[in-house]
Enzyme design. Structure first.
Site, PDB file in Angstrom:
ATOM      1  N   LYS A 286      13.610 -94.627  53.861  1.00  0.00           N
ATOM      2  CA  LYS A 286      14.034 -93.353  54.453  1.00  0.00           C
ATOM      3  C   LYS A 286      14.726 -93.595  55.801  1.00  0.00           C
ATOM      4  O   LYS A 286      14.602 -94.694  56.366  1.00  0.00           O
ATOM      5  CB  LYS A 286      12.806 -92.444  54.636  1.00  0.00           C
ATOM      6  CG  LYS A 286      11.804 -92.973  55.653  1.00  0.00           C
ATOM      7  CD  LYS A 286      10.481 -92.221  55.598  1.00  0.00           C
ATOM      8  CE  LYS A 286       9.532 -92.763  56.658  1.00  0.00           C
ATOM      9  NZ  LYS A 286       8.145 -92.304  56.445  1.00  0.00           N
TER      10      LYS A 286
ATOM     11  N   TYR B 155      24.400 -95.632  88.248  1.00  0.00           N
ATOM     12  CA  TYR B 155      24.119 -94.274  88.718  1.00  0.00           C
ATOM     13  C   TYR B 155      22.939 -94.258  89.672  1.00  0.00           C
ATOM     14  O   TYR B 155      21.939 -94.947  89.464  1.00  0.00           O
ATOM     15  CB  TYR B 155      23.797 -93.364  87.531  1.00  0.00           C
ATOM     16  CG  TYR B 155      25.025 -92.904  86.770  1.00  0.00           C
ATOM     17  CD1 TYR B 155      25.963 -92.061  87.372  1.00  0.00           C
ATOM     18  CD2 TYR B 155      25.228 -93.307  85.457  1.00  0.00           C
ATOM     19  CE1 TYR B 155      27.077 -91.640  86.669  1.00  0.00           C
ATOM     20  CE2 TYR B 155      26.343 -92.878  84.749  1.00  0.00           C
ATOM     21  CZ  TYR B 155      27.269 -92.042  85.360  1.00  0.00           C
ATOM     22  OH  TYR B 155      28.368 -91.629  84.663  1.00  0.00           O
TER      23      TYR B 155
HETATM   24  C1  PLP Z   1       7.144 -93.399  56.254  1.00  0.00           C
HETATM   25  C2  PLP Z   1       6.100 -93.248  55.221  1.00  0.00           C
HETATM   26  C3  PLP Z   1       5.473 -94.371  54.640  1.00  0.00           C
HETATM   27  C4  PLP Z   1       5.727 -95.786  55.116  1.00  0.00           C
HETATM   28  O1  PLP Z   1       4.916 -96.083  56.226  1.00  0.00           O
HETATM   29  P1  PLP Z   1       4.997 -97.495  56.971  1.00  0.00           P
HETATM   30  O2  PLP Z   1       4.002 -97.397  58.049  1.00  0.00           O
HETATM   31  O3  PLP Z   1       6.390 -97.619  57.495  1.00  0.00           O
HETATM   32  O4  PLP Z   1       4.683 -98.545  55.974  1.00  0.00           O
HETATM   33  C5  PLP Z   1       4.604 -94.156  53.591  1.00  0.00           C
HETATM   34  N1  PLP Z   1       4.328 -92.900  53.159  1.00  0.00           N
HETATM   35  C6  PLP Z   1       4.867 -91.814  53.716  1.00  0.00           C
HETATM   36  C7  PLP Z   1       4.515 -90.478  53.202  1.00  0.00           C
HETATM   37  C8  PLP Z   1       5.762 -91.936  54.769  1.00  0.00           C
HETATM   38  O5  PLP Z   1       6.305 -90.850  55.317  1.00  0.00           O
END
Ligand code: PLP
Length: 380
Positions: free
Chosen positions: A38, A272
């Site tokens: 994602k 800055y």
């Molecule tokens: C992002 C996510 C994961 C992955 O988690 P990690 O800590 O990056 O391994 C698994 N399940 C859900 C529902 C998530 O949103």
């Protein structure tokens, strides 16, 4: 548009592949390892990651939503793709046409899918969905109290392929045991209604790395389902703690080049608000990136970057498109030299976890924050 500024992120396909194999071995042969890519592969590029992981046999990918799912479907016709944040109005048709699988947990998800399914005369049970149970995050997921009412509204075209939940503190045994208890009740409620989910999906990288949630394996066995673990961060080489995790290698290296060097006398100011004032004759290197690239302004006068393998401190405030490094201690530095913001160089190393520690956040956010204008370049 190609980026001709000297700033880029290298994505190591071989390291990503090796991390996937390491995590798959940790998961064991009876568990399906679901690859979470994602948010553009945690900033690593959806396309590069999906391709490298599919080559290792990854079958399941988790993306943010339908929009990202469609992007991924265009390059990966075979894989299963889960829209992890559910779906929004107007997305159901594209979701079905592109064979994406949604996470569902509230009545409007079911209504949108039912509507799109009936227009296509989908056969009963032909549209798989993953039902999320809220066991304590109060974020996504149906609470146990609302489960029966939701299942009563399940349209005939939909089939609950997986029941899933998310542990909010996988490293802490007590809350996880309580979440498991609630998850078990939910799974049993489904089974009591004659529903047979073929997958129980729970646990993330942290669970995989410390084997903390084996209870789910026995539950899966008892109801005749396969266990699925959804791993994200571990794929990219980071673990739950601040330290590098054994057996995993960081996948992303973020680089730039020195575009100019100037010498300023003691007493001269930089950046800055003149928060940097030279205490001695000082050599400053100009980098062509700033907070608009995701190099957090919180690193002003605190962060560093590698020049010839040494950490050169950030001098003064980070600008939108410019950053200065104090390279007084690195006399061989010259314009055009490569600078490493995240990654390794001549024995030196800076990780996203190092940056997160300085900016009060987590490596996830540091990686995701590298902005879209920084090209991701696949390397071996
Ligand atoms: C992002 C996510 C994961 C992955 O988690 P990690 O800590 O990056 O391994 C698994 N399940 C859900 C529902 C998530 O949103």
């Amino acid at each position: 548009m190609t980026c001709t500024r000297p700033i880029w992120a290298e994505i190591s396909r071989t390291r990503l592949a090796a991390n996937f194999r390491t995590l798959r071995d940790a998961a064991g042969p009876d568990t399906e390892l679901f690859a979470v890519i994602k948010a553009n592969g945690y900033g690593h590029s959806l396309a590069i990651c999906a391709e490298a992981l599919a080559a290792q046999g990854a079958r399941w990918f988790g993306v943010t939503g339908v929009e990202e799912g469609l992007q991924l479907r265009a390059i990966s016709p075979q894989s299963r793709i889960l829209a992890m944040s559910g779906l929004w109005p107007g997305e159901a048709d594209a979701l079905i046409e592109s064979n994406l699988t949604p996470v569902v947990w509230q009545p409007d998800h079911l209504a949108m899918l039912a509507h799109a399914a009936s227009r296509r005369n989908l056969a009963p049970g032909s549209l798989p969905v993953h039902l999320e149970i809220d066991t304590g995050m109060s974020r996504q997921g149906v609470h146990l109290a609302g489960l029966t009412a939701l299942l009563d509204q399940l349209p005939p075209a939909l089939r609950i392929e997986a029941v899933m939940t998310h542990f909010y503190a996988p490293d802490e045994p007590e809350p996880t045991a309580e979440q498991m208890r609630l998850f078990t009740l939910a799974v049993d409620a489904l089974v009591a209604r004659g529903m047979r989910p073929s997958i129980l999906s729970a646990g993330s990288s942290a669970d995989l790395l410390d084997h903390s949630t084996t209870a789910i394996t026995s539950l899966a066995r008892r109801v005749g389902a396969t266990r699925m673990i959804r791993a994200g961060l571990g794929l990219y080489g980071y673990g739950p703690g601040a330290q590098p995790t054994t057996g995993l290698q960081t996948v992303l290296a973020w680089k730039t080049r020195i575009t100019g060097i100037r010498e300023i006398p003691a007493g001269a100011t930089a950046g800055y608000s003149a928060t940097f004032r030279a205490q001695r004759p000082t050599r400053l290197a100009l980098l062509p990136l700033g907070y608009a690239d995701g190099f957090s302004r919180l690193l002003s006068s605190r962060g560093s970057a590698l020049v010839h393998g040494q950490r050169a401190p950030v001098a003064g405030r980070i600008s939108m498109d410019q950053t200065l490094l104090d390279i007084t201690g690195i006399p061989q530095a010259a314009p055009g030299d490569e600078v490493v913001l995240i990654g390794e160089q001549e024995g030196g190393s800076i990780t996203a976890a190092d940056i997160a520690a300085l900016t009060g956040t987590i490596p996830y956010e540091v990686l995701c924050a590298i902005s879209a204008r920084v090209p991701r370049i696949p390397v071996e």
